[in-house]
Write an enzyme that holds these catalytic residues in place. Structure first.
Site, PDB file in Angstrom:
ATOM      1  N   HIS A 146      13.280  -7.217  20.341  1.00 26.33           N
ATOM      2  CA  HIS A 146      13.296  -8.475  20.508  1.00 26.33           C
ATOM      3  C   HIS A 146      13.944  -9.142  21.905  1.00 26.33           C
ATOM      4  O   HIS A 146      14.707  -9.890  21.703  1.00 26.33           O
ATOM      5  CB  HIS A 146      14.341  -9.196  19.340  1.00 26.33           C
ATOM      6  N   ASP A 166      15.085 -14.236  22.246  1.00 24.24           N
ATOM      7  CA  ASP A 166      14.098 -13.396  21.512  1.00 24.24           C
ATOM      8  C   ASP A 166      12.909 -13.052  22.615  1.00 24.24           C
ATOM      9  O   ASP A 166      13.151 -13.067  23.670  1.00 24.24           O
ATOM     10  CB  ASP A 166      13.402 -13.546  20.079  1.00 24.24           C
ATOM     11  N   GLU A 221      13.828  -4.090  13.870  1.00 24.55           N
ATOM     12  CA  GLU A 221      12.610  -3.764  14.285  1.00 24.55           C
ATOM     13  C   GLU A 221      12.143  -3.072  15.668  1.00 24.55           C
ATOM     14  O   GLU A 221      11.260  -3.234  16.458  1.00 24.55           O
ATOM     15  CB  GLU A 221      11.779  -5.176  14.131  1.00 24.55           C
TER      16      GLU A 221
END
Ligand code: NAG
Ligand code: NAG
Length: 589
Positions: A296, A242, A360
């Site tokens: 990420h 991440d 996201e």
């Protein structure tokens, strides 16, 4: 009421060996604590023995879905005389047999003394009808049936028949649960006969573990997989990287972990991964890697020039939590790097499904990066949401092409729900014959029904029931973390895909409990995951028509089982509730 008969080993020595004044008797399908009276010592029944013949589903977890017929008689076993034979076997079967034996022996070795040699030998036959199936896929038939009966030589004989290794190891797991430890007599005991037909309701039964926010040791990962095996979960979804750290040692891009790991020791080497993949496979678990992109990402990519908005502040404008980071998807070299990483992962994990993350993405980051907006302008694209969705689609197409180059064939790809999975974008960029969508919004999100109506296959990780990191302190500010409150096992258990998907439930492949590790590391991973993930395991395996209330006393038994297998599962209730079945819930079953 069932009558319990203790077979075959009554004698003075056992009376004097009784180590407790308490016995259990079966009343209304509940084990009830009762003092052992003088002269009644022979008939004393330990709690585990009582649970085996008295409790609903004999304490089995997850409860079998087919026919179950278990005798009320228990016979003692000699743990030093276990033989496991398999005809038409798979090499994995030998490993599973070894694990089974070790587990049984460990239960006795941890007890006070070991006058166990007068029990019956146990002889297990494993029959596989398709022994060559040694790779788990979404189509694998994990069913088994188990017949336990005395043979004519006085042995306890168990026949486990299954299409393949995966079913047979579930059968061994069930057999392990049928064998109980009688602490009044210090013996392993098993029902004298049993017949069980069993198969899971859902093919995908997973746990996600994030190893980027905090590093999780190889040992802690193995313990997680042990808990999964004990609960018949089959997918370890490894969110390995991440933006926070890059612990994955890529053979072809070693500089990523060199720069991105928290320390030289906090990495997963090729050998670590091989060990974990083998460990999991022999326990019926696939290890599915996730390489989350194009958001990420961050630490580790500093030297490449492919990451933008790295640690941008104020982070709230560019990402969901610090540190921010997102790929510049217009850089051609990025796709070569991805191809290398995918190639390494395909070699190491041999995945039948691959997770590409894809959640996201913050368009503000791309919109504030001149090289990207210039690139888009050159193509004549605007700067609306739909244009950034197109840019993301461009990334996705190119990334998938590189992945399939390495797998040599199309394999299903999982992506998280996101802007790209919205109704106005999804069909254009994520065709349903290629993509499985993993839901992380709530179980009542209308998007679930939209996606089902469009024909997508889904995996449920709705955060309101399956995010096991919820309910702790805040870490970007005070108060509680974003998805508080803490989710109790009851809510996990009752999060049934049938209730969420209704008549379209056949498009649900299963569910996955997620453990994001902002506030978890190797010291706490067990207690966050267990026993709650095992509550989900029964929902997915057994598709119960009843609520957690029916399951409560069995769940307490299973929690003890997990602890016995070395997993630091959280305590759920005072031990008194385990010893006094059904006396604790306010509304009894
Ligand atoms: C188990 O398998 C053996 C070997 O095929 C067979 O002889 C035996 O009858 C089977 N036992 C039961 C209870 O079906
Ligand atoms: C991108 O930035 C431009 C210029 O500031 C703005 O007009 C546009 O609305 C932004 N796009 C998005 C999706 O926020």
């Amino acid at each position: 009421m069932k009558i319990f008969i203790l077979f075959c080993f009554l004698g003075i020595e056992y009376i004097s060996a009784l180590s407790s004044p308490w016995s259990w008797e079966c009343k209304n399908e509940r084990c009830t604590k009762k003092e052992i009276l003088k002269g009644e010592e022979e008939k004393a029944v330990s709690l585990e023995a009582c649970q085996m013949y008295c409790s609903r589903n004999s304490g089995l977890w997850p409860k079998p879905t087919g026919k179950v017929d278990i005798s009320n008689n228990l016979v003692p076993l000699n743990p030093s005389q276990i033989e496991i034979n398999s005809r038409r076997t798979s090499p994995l079967t030998a490993k599973a047999a070894k694990l089974f034996k070790e587990d049984l022996i460990s239960r006795i070795a941890t007890t006070r003394d070991s006058a166990n040699n007068d029990g019956k030998p146990l002889s297990i036959n494993i029959f596989l009808t398709e022994p060559d199936t040694d790779k788990l896929t979404l189509e694998t038939d994990e069913s088994y049936n188990l017949i336990l009966a005395p043979d004519d030589k006085g042995k306890v004989q168990v026949n486990i028949t299954a299409p393949n290794f995966y079913g047979s190891r579930h059968g061994l797991e069930t057999l392990g649960q049928l064998i109980i430890y009688d602490d009044l007599r210090n013996k392993l005991m098993v029902p004298s006969t049993a017949y069980i037909v069993d198969k899971p309701a859902y093919p995908y039964r997973g746990i996600l573990l994030d190893t980027s926010r905090n590093y999780i040791s190889v040992d802690a990962i193995k313990k997680t997989i042990n808990g999964m095996a004990a609960s018949k979960l089959n997918t370890f979804h490894w969110h390995i990287t991440d933006s926070h750290s890059f612990p994955y040692v890529s053979k072809s891009r070693p500089e990523l972990s060199l720069y991105g790991a928290y320390s030289p020791k906090k990495v997963y080497t090729e050998k670590d991964i091989e060990e974990i993949v083998d460990f999991a496979k022999s326990r019926g678990v696939r290890v599915m890697p996730e390489f989350d992109a194009p958001a990420h990402v961050g630490e580790g990519w500093q030297k490449t020039g492919y990451v933008i908005c790295l640690n941008a502040q104020p982070w709230g404008s560019y990402c969901v939590e610090p540190p921010c980071g997102q790929f510049d998807v217009t850089k051609d070299g990025l796709y070569d790097a991805l191809e290398d990483i995918y190639g390494d992962m395909v070699d190491q994990f041999d995945p039948d499904i691959f997770h590409m993350g894809g959640d996201e993405v913050h368009f503000t980051c791309w919109n504030n990066t001149k090289s990207i907006t210039d690139w888009m302008a050159k193509k004549g694209w605007g700067r609306e949401e739909k244009d950034f969705a197109k840019l993301w689609g461009y990334f996705q197409d190119n990334a998938v092409e590189r992945l399939f180059k390495k797998t040599n064939k199309n394999i299903p790809i999982i992506m998280w729900t996101s802007t790209l999975t919205k109704k106005e974008h999804i069909a254009k960029y994520l065709p349903k014959d290629k993509y499985i969508i993993q839901i992380w919004t709530t179980g009542s999100d209308p998007q679930i029904d939209e996606l089902l109506s469009e024909g997508y296959k889904l995996i449920l990780s709705n955060y309101d029931a399956l995010y096991l990191d919820c309910g702790f302190a805040g870490w970007v500010t005070d108060g509680n973390n974003w998805c508080s409150p803490y989710i109790g096992w009851q809510k996990v258990y009752d999060n049934n895909p049938r209730k969420i998907a209704g008549s379209k439930v056949s498009q649900i492949l299963g569910s996955e409990a997620a453990l994001w590790t902002e506030q978890v590391d190797s010291t706490s991973v067990d207690s966050r995951l267990w026993p709650r993930a095992a509550a989900m395991a029964e929902t997915l395996w057994s598709d119960p028509q009843t609520s957690w209330r029916e399951a409560e006393s069995r769940f307490l038994i299973h929690r003890e089982r997990l602890v016995r297998r070395g997993i630091d599962a959280d305590a759920l209730e005072p031990e008194w509730c385990l010893q006094n079945e059904n006396e604790c819930p306010i509304n009894k079953v």
